[in-house]
Design a protein around this motif. Structure first.
Motif, mmCIF file in Angstrom:
data_model
loop_
_atom_site.group_PDB
_atom_site.id
_atom_site.type_symbol
_atom_site.label_atom_id
_atom_site.label_comp_id
_atom_site.label_asym_id
_atom_site.label_seq_id
_atom_site.Cartn_x
_atom_site.Cartn_y
_atom_site.Cartn_z
ATOM 1 N N UNK A 82 -13.241 17.790 -8.496
ATOM 2 C CA UNK A 82 -12.438 17.034 -7.392
ATOM 3 C C UNK A 82 -11.129 17.652 -7.041
ATOM 4 N N UNK A 83 -10.842 18.242 -8.035
ATOM 5 C CA UNK A 83 -9.477 18.896 -7.774
ATOM 6 C C UNK A 83 -9.612 20.130 -6.827
ATOM 7 N N UNK A 84 -10.627 20.734 -7.069
ATOM 8 C CA UNK A 84 -10.908 22.034 -6.045
ATOM 9 C C UNK A 84 -11.456 21.523 -4.742
ATOM 10 N N UNK A 85 -11.976 20.326 -4.510
ATOM 11 C CA UNK A 85 -12.414 19.731 -3.372
ATOM 12 C C UNK A 85 -11.245 19.356 -2.617
ATOM 13 N N UNK A 86 -10.288 18.490 -3.269
ATOM 14 C CA UNK A 86 -9.037 18.453 -2.672
ATOM 15 C C UNK A 86 -8.365 19.558 -2.222
ATOM 16 N N UNK A 92 -7.568 23.208 4.834
ATOM 17 C CA UNK A 92 -8.383 22.914 6.232
ATOM 18 C C UNK A 92 -7.317 22.374 7.001
ATOM 19 N N UNK A 93 -6.631 21.269 6.370
ATOM 20 C CA UNK A 93 -5.507 20.507 7.011
ATOM 21 C C UNK A 93 -4.273 21.519 7.400
ATOM 22 N N UNK A 94 -3.986 22.197 6.857
ATOM 23 C CA UNK A 94 -2.946 23.335 7.067
ATOM 24 C C UNK A 94 -3.491 24.320 8.115
ATOM 25 N N UNK A 95 -4.604 24.615 8.104
ATOM 26 C CA UNK A 95 -5.459 25.341 9.204
ATOM 27 C C UNK A 95 -5.328 24.560 10.530
ATOM 28 N N UNK A 96 -5.470 23.378 10.493
ATOM 29 C CA UNK A 96 -5.493 22.533 11.695
ATOM 30 C C UNK A 96 -4.079 22.545 12.368
ATOM 31 N N UNK A 97 -2.997 22.248 11.427
ATOM 32 C CA UNK A 97 -1.580 22.329 11.634
ATOM 33 C C UNK A 97 -1.009 23.272 12.552
ATOM 34 N N UNK A 98 -1.563 24.601 11.816
ATOM 35 C CA UNK A 98 -1.151 25.948 12.393
ATOM 36 C C UNK A 98 -1.700 26.041 13.687
ATOM 37 N N UNK A 99 -2.913 25.564 13.903
ATOM 38 C CA UNK A 99 -3.718 25.629 15.413
ATOM 39 C C UNK A 99 -2.743 24.879 16.209
ATOM 40 N N UNK A 100 -2.637 23.691 16.148
ATOM 41 C CA UNK A 100 -1.950 22.766 17.006
ATOM 42 C C UNK A 100 -0.351 23.441 17.240
ATOM 43 N N UNK A 101 0.110 23.897 16.035
ATOM 44 C CA UNK A 101 1.528 24.423 16.558
ATOM 45 C C UNK A 101 1.650 25.492 17.288
ATOM 46 N N UNK A 125 -10.866 13.927 6.493
ATOM 47 C CA UNK A 125 -10.808 12.594 5.847
ATOM 48 C C UNK A 125 -11.896 11.967 5.159
ATOM 49 N N UNK A 126 -13.191 12.291 5.529
ATOM 50 C CA UNK A 126 -14.407 11.648 5.054
ATOM 51 C C UNK A 126 -14.631 12.400 3.725
ATOM 52 N N UNK A 127 -14.222 13.484 3.482
ATOM 53 C CA UNK A 127 -14.416 14.291 2.424
ATOM 54 C C UNK A 127 -13.179 13.817 1.163
ATOM 55 N N UNK A 188 1.782 22.417 2.494
ATOM 56 C CA UNK A 188 1.711 23.813 1.509
ATOM 57 C C UNK A 188 2.141 23.200 0.128
ATOM 58 N N UNK A 189 2.897 22.352 -0.130
ATOM 59 C CA UNK A 189 3.196 22.137 -1.659
ATOM 60 C C UNK A 189 2.099 21.418 -2.509
ATOM 61 N N UNK A 190 1.306 20.380 -1.694
ATOM 62 C CA UNK A 190 0.106 19.850 -2.386
ATOM 63 C C UNK A 190 -0.779 20.893 -2.912
ATOM 64 N N UNK A 191 -1.077 21.939 -2.164
ATOM 65 C CA UNK A 191 -1.952 23.003 -2.373
ATOM 66 C C UNK A 191 -1.635 23.469 -3.843
#
Length: 411
Positions: A82-86, A92-101, A125-127, A188-191
């Motif tokens: 689960x740690x690696x899944x998170x 991926x969330x970080x990549x989406x943020x860069x895309x929108x920025x 979110x589903x994962x 980034x800090x959560x990663x």
């Protein structure tokens, strides 16, 4: 035990070091997420020419992965560490943020770009949501599960109180691009925290994998055969279909006003934090689970009716604050009760069903309510949503089993 000792005992999970590390990263990530989500809703409202349906459709995109791939995606937390899944989800969330920025910074952001980002966030979110809940449970003793769920909700709703209000200020002063940029940094800090975090799993990975293929079907059967679990699911469905889904179209309810949107979302978060700090430590002592859950949904319904009847921002902020108190109490009580009532070998699948009933259904309902906003206006929509939640809650309490049902974590 005195009331002061009972209140302090509710915060015991905060002494666990692994939870401290995980939640410190979560605080940054969640504030960044609310910066991004608030900006996305406001931009959709603006780019669509003030359409509430467009804002509701953005919310509905988050539900599509739950219904089309929820069985497979939500089970990844059982098939892999689960740690690696998170970590993968947050990357991926970080990549989406860069895309929108970048698109906003370059001046080429279009409506469909935001919809694509919303769909990708729904997949994440589903994962991630079921994996996060089970991951928190892995780090604490079973006797502290309800307190840990409460603390997780405290972290989430503290960020909900801070993030949207901060986003409203940033967007009004500096524009949406700054809000997206803030999420690029905050993700980034959560990663980093997850990279160094070691979880104490309650079950072996082999045991989880051997059961994962059976969990969906057996979980559905367990819910159907257990009247208490079934009624909890129905109560959660009423809460999320009727009034709570309005949280996702607040930009439309506030007619795209950045500061009012941030104020209302922040009021919900502030109410939720107040609930966890001063309501939940004492409410958990009362064993009347049915009355607590349906009483909470009735409270929410009344708050939305008043907000619709008195369309002044100060009054509406107060109503959403009071609704936020019920929202958090209902989430923690339902989630903890489901995990404690569920058979040990089916807990993850049953929690996944609860996630579909809440997270999956809520955006679809938000899309419908967005259409109602376009046709009837914001005030009528809040009155209809609150009135329907109040009515269904009354009907639930008319059922003797639910009205008299008692449950406590110790039992």
């Amino acid at each position: 035990m005195s009331w002061w000792q009972e209140w302090l005992a509710f915060f015991r999970p905060l002494q666990i070091k692994n939870l401290q590390v995980f939640w410190s990263g979560q605080v940054c990530a969640l504030i960044g997420m609310w910066l991004q989500v608030t900006a996305m809703g406001i931009l959709v409202y603006e780019l669509s020419g003030g359409s509430g349906s467009a804002v509701g459709f953005l919310a509905a995109l988050n539900a599509i992965p739950f219904f089309l791939g929820g069985t497979f995606l939500s089970g990844l937390g059982d098939k892999f560490p689960r740690r690696k899944v998170l970590m993968a989800v947050q990357a991926c969330q970080w990549g989406i943020a860069i895309f929108l920025f970048l698109l906003t910074r370059l001046g080429c952001l279009e409506l469909w770009h935001i919809y694509v980002a919303g769909l990708m966030m729904g997949i994440n979110q589903t994962i991630g949501f079921p994996a996060q809940q089970v991951f928190v449970g892995d780090l604490v003793p079973r006797s502290q599960l309800q307190e840990a769920v409460g603390m997780y909700s405290l972290v989430f709703n503290t960020c909900r109180a801070i993030g949207p209000a901060l986003a409203g200020f940033i967007i009004a002063r500096y524009g949406a691009v700054s809000s997206f940029g803030g999420n690029v940094i905050a993700a980034l800090p959560l990663i980093g925290c997850l990279m160094f975090l070691k979880s104490r799993l309650c079950e072996s990975d082999e045991g989880q994998r051997s059961r994962s293929s059976r969990r969906k079907a057996s979980g559905l059967r367990a819910v159907w055969r257990n009247k208490a679990l079934l009624f909890i699911m129905v109560s959660a469905l009423i809460q999320n279909v009727c009034a709570q889904s309005l949280y996702q179209i607040i930009p439309a309810l506030m007619q795209g006003h950045p500061q009012n949107t941030g104020t209302i979302l922040g009021s919900v978060g502030a109410g939720a934090v107040t609930s966890i700090l001063f309501v939940l430590p004492f409410v958990k002592k009362f064993p009347q689970l049915g009355c607590k859950l349906s009483g909470g949904t009735m409270w929410m319904g009344i708050c939305f009716i008043v907000a619709g009847l008195l369309p002044f921002i100060e009054i509406q902020a107060s109503c959403f604050f009071l609704a936020g108190i019920a929202t958090s109490a209902l989430f923690v009580t339902s989630s903890a009760a489901v995990q404690l009532l569920a058979p040990v070998d089916r807990r993850t699948s049953i929690l996944g069903i609860l996630s579909i009933v809440t997270i999956g259904v809520q955006p679809l309902a938000a899309m419908v309510w967005g259409m109602v906003v376009d046709v009837c206006g914001a005030s009528v929509t809040m009155i209809l949503a609150g009135g329907s939640e109040f009515l269904f809650s009354i009907l639930m309490l008319c059922i003797p089993f639910w009205r008299k049902y008692h449950f406590s974590p110790k039992s």
